[in-house]
Design an enzyme around this catalytic site. Sequence first.
Site, PDB file in Angstrom:
ATOM      1  N   ARG A 123      18.015  19.079  16.268  1.00 23.87           N
ATOM      2  CA  ARG A 123      17.744  20.280  17.074  1.00 23.87           C
ATOM      3  C   ARG A 123      18.053  20.040  18.549  1.00 23.87           C
ATOM      4  NH1 ARG A 123      13.158  23.578  13.626  1.00 23.87           N
ATOM      5  NH2 ARG A 123      14.614  23.855  11.906  1.00 23.87           N
ATOM      6  N   THR A 129       9.314   2.117  11.806  1.00 23.65           N
ATOM      7  CA  THR A 129       8.834   1.117  10.834  1.00 23.65           C
ATOM      8  C   THR A 129       7.313   1.175  10.819  1.00 23.65           C
ATOM      9  OG1 THR A 129       8.482  -1.252  10.440  1.00 23.65           O
ATOM     10  CG2 THR A 129       9.130  -0.658  12.651  1.00 23.65           C
ATOM     11  N   ASP A 133       5.504  -1.284  10.443  1.00 18.53           N
ATOM     12  CA  ASP A 133       4.966  -2.582  10.873  1.00 18.53           C
ATOM     13  C   ASP A 133       4.494  -2.620  12.337  1.00 18.53           C
ATOM     14  OD1 ASP A 133       5.618  -3.450   8.351  1.00 18.53           O
ATOM     15  OD2 ASP A 133       7.498  -4.409   8.953  1.00 18.53           O
ATOM     16  N   ARG A 155       4.946  -7.344   7.154  1.00 13.30           N
ATOM     17  CA  ARG A 155       5.882  -8.480   7.158  1.00 13.30           C
ATOM     18  C   ARG A 155       5.220  -9.677   7.848  1.00 13.30           C
ATOM     19  NH1 ARG A 155      11.252  -7.964   5.812  1.00 13.30           N
ATOM     20  NH2 ARG A 155      11.193  -5.755   6.159  1.00 13.30           N
ATOM     21  N   GLY A 182     -13.922  -0.761   8.770  1.00 15.08           N
ATOM     22  CA  GLY A 182     -15.214  -1.456   8.680  1.00 15.08           C
ATOM     23  C   GLY A 182     -15.216  -2.627   7.719  1.00 15.08           C
ATOM     24  N   GLU A 191     -15.229  -6.638   6.452  1.00 19.00           N
ATOM     25  CA  GLU A 191     -16.059  -7.765   6.880  1.00 19.00           C
ATOM     26  C   GLU A 191     -15.235  -8.889   7.494  1.00 19.00           C
ATOM     27  OE1 GLU A 191     -16.953  -5.924   4.286  1.00 19.00           O
ATOM     28  OE2 GLU A 191     -18.842  -5.364   5.226  1.00 19.00           O
ATOM     29  N   GLU A 231       0.012  -9.385   4.759  1.00 19.57           N
ATOM     30  CA  GLU A 231       0.877 -10.043   3.759  1.00 19.57           C
ATOM     31  C   GLU A 231       1.492 -11.342   4.289  1.00 19.57           C
ATOM     32  OE1 GLU A 231       4.237  -7.627   2.568  1.00 19.57           O
ATOM     33  OE2 GLU A 231       4.746  -7.125   4.612  1.00 19.57           O
ATOM     34  N   VAL A 272       2.516   2.008  -1.220  1.00 17.09           N
ATOM     35  CA  VAL A 272       1.711   3.209  -0.946  1.00 17.09           C
ATOM     36  C   VAL A 272       1.677   3.448   0.565  1.00 17.09           C
ATOM     37  CG1 VAL A 272      -0.700   3.972  -0.899  1.00 17.09           C
ATOM     38  CG2 VAL A 272       0.256   3.049  -2.996  1.00 17.09           C
TER      39      VAL A 272
END
Length: 327
Positions: free
Chosen positions: A29, A130, A132, A176, A190, A192, A227, A258
């Site tokens: 646009r 991204t 990340d 990553r 929240g 632990e 990860e 997800v």
Amino acid sequence: MSFAMKKIGVFTSGGDSPGMNACIRAVVRTAHHHDVEVVGILEGYKGILNNQFRELKNYDVAGIINRGGTILRSSRCPEFLEPEYRKRAFMNLQKEGIEGLIAIGGNGTFTGALVFEKEFGIPTIGVPGTIDNDLYGTDYTIGFDTACNTVVQALDAIRDTATSHNRLFIVEVMGRDAGHIAVNSCIAGGAEAVLLPEEEKDLPELMQYLNEKRKKKIFSSIIVVAEGDQVGGAVQLNNIIKEKYPHYDSRVTILGHVQRGGSPTYLDRMLASRLGMSSVEALLNGERNQAVGLVNGEVVLSSFKDSITKSKNIHSDLLKMSHILVA
Ligand code: F6P
């Protein structure tokens, strides 16, 4: 105002992120607003190699601001690391009359753009997309906010079942080799404890903390694990816990892809729209070889070299919060 450039290309590359569509919409646009044609390049660098071009008009990007993923699709393209493929890509762009590029993606996307620009002089502006949030030159990347919201929702749901069964949950999140998603979502969710690539964690100390909580009759616990953490991920951590602390009834949840999908949040739609618009204006104003970003509420440009080589550390305040409010 009339610009020298009359036709630009836009593509999304690397891991997709929620808000990429909002960004494509803003690019299309804004370009049309300045009487510049836009070609959508399908599947990132792969699409340049394979002549996957299609003209994008304003109506082609209607009704996509709320959709996750990318209408242009994305890919990782190892061929683009080789000079003969880049030459082919350049020739394809020339044939199509594309004079400048908007590249939406992460580190790998900007690395490709930098080399390509150096060899063939195609002006390119990058937009950080991204989940990340690991790119230097912007406080937030497109998709990060949505991903954190997805994680926080998951943590809330996991808390319900963890409490019902007095269980310890180890939840692995993406990022990553960076812990931005982990540190932010563990505070907002929240949890632990959190394990990050950026910090060494004393496991016996952490388990002692959880044991103390159990003595106070707080039985459910959630550990968020990035990860890329130093222990080696949620499964590895769970194996250690099962062996050394067998009194815990522990479970692993790996949230995985997800986190990459879903309708973008308000913040991601706004960030994507702002950066998409600014990227086109920068390109038409003669900027090249840089990425747009938002720093302290202002749009800034950083060289591709800086965005690729400089690291964006987790803010010390966030780390401190994670020490005080988490574990
Ligand atoms: O860079 C985004 C990201 O989702 C990382 O968090 C993750 O490590 C990686 O991409 C996964 O890549 P792929 O979708 O190719 O498995």
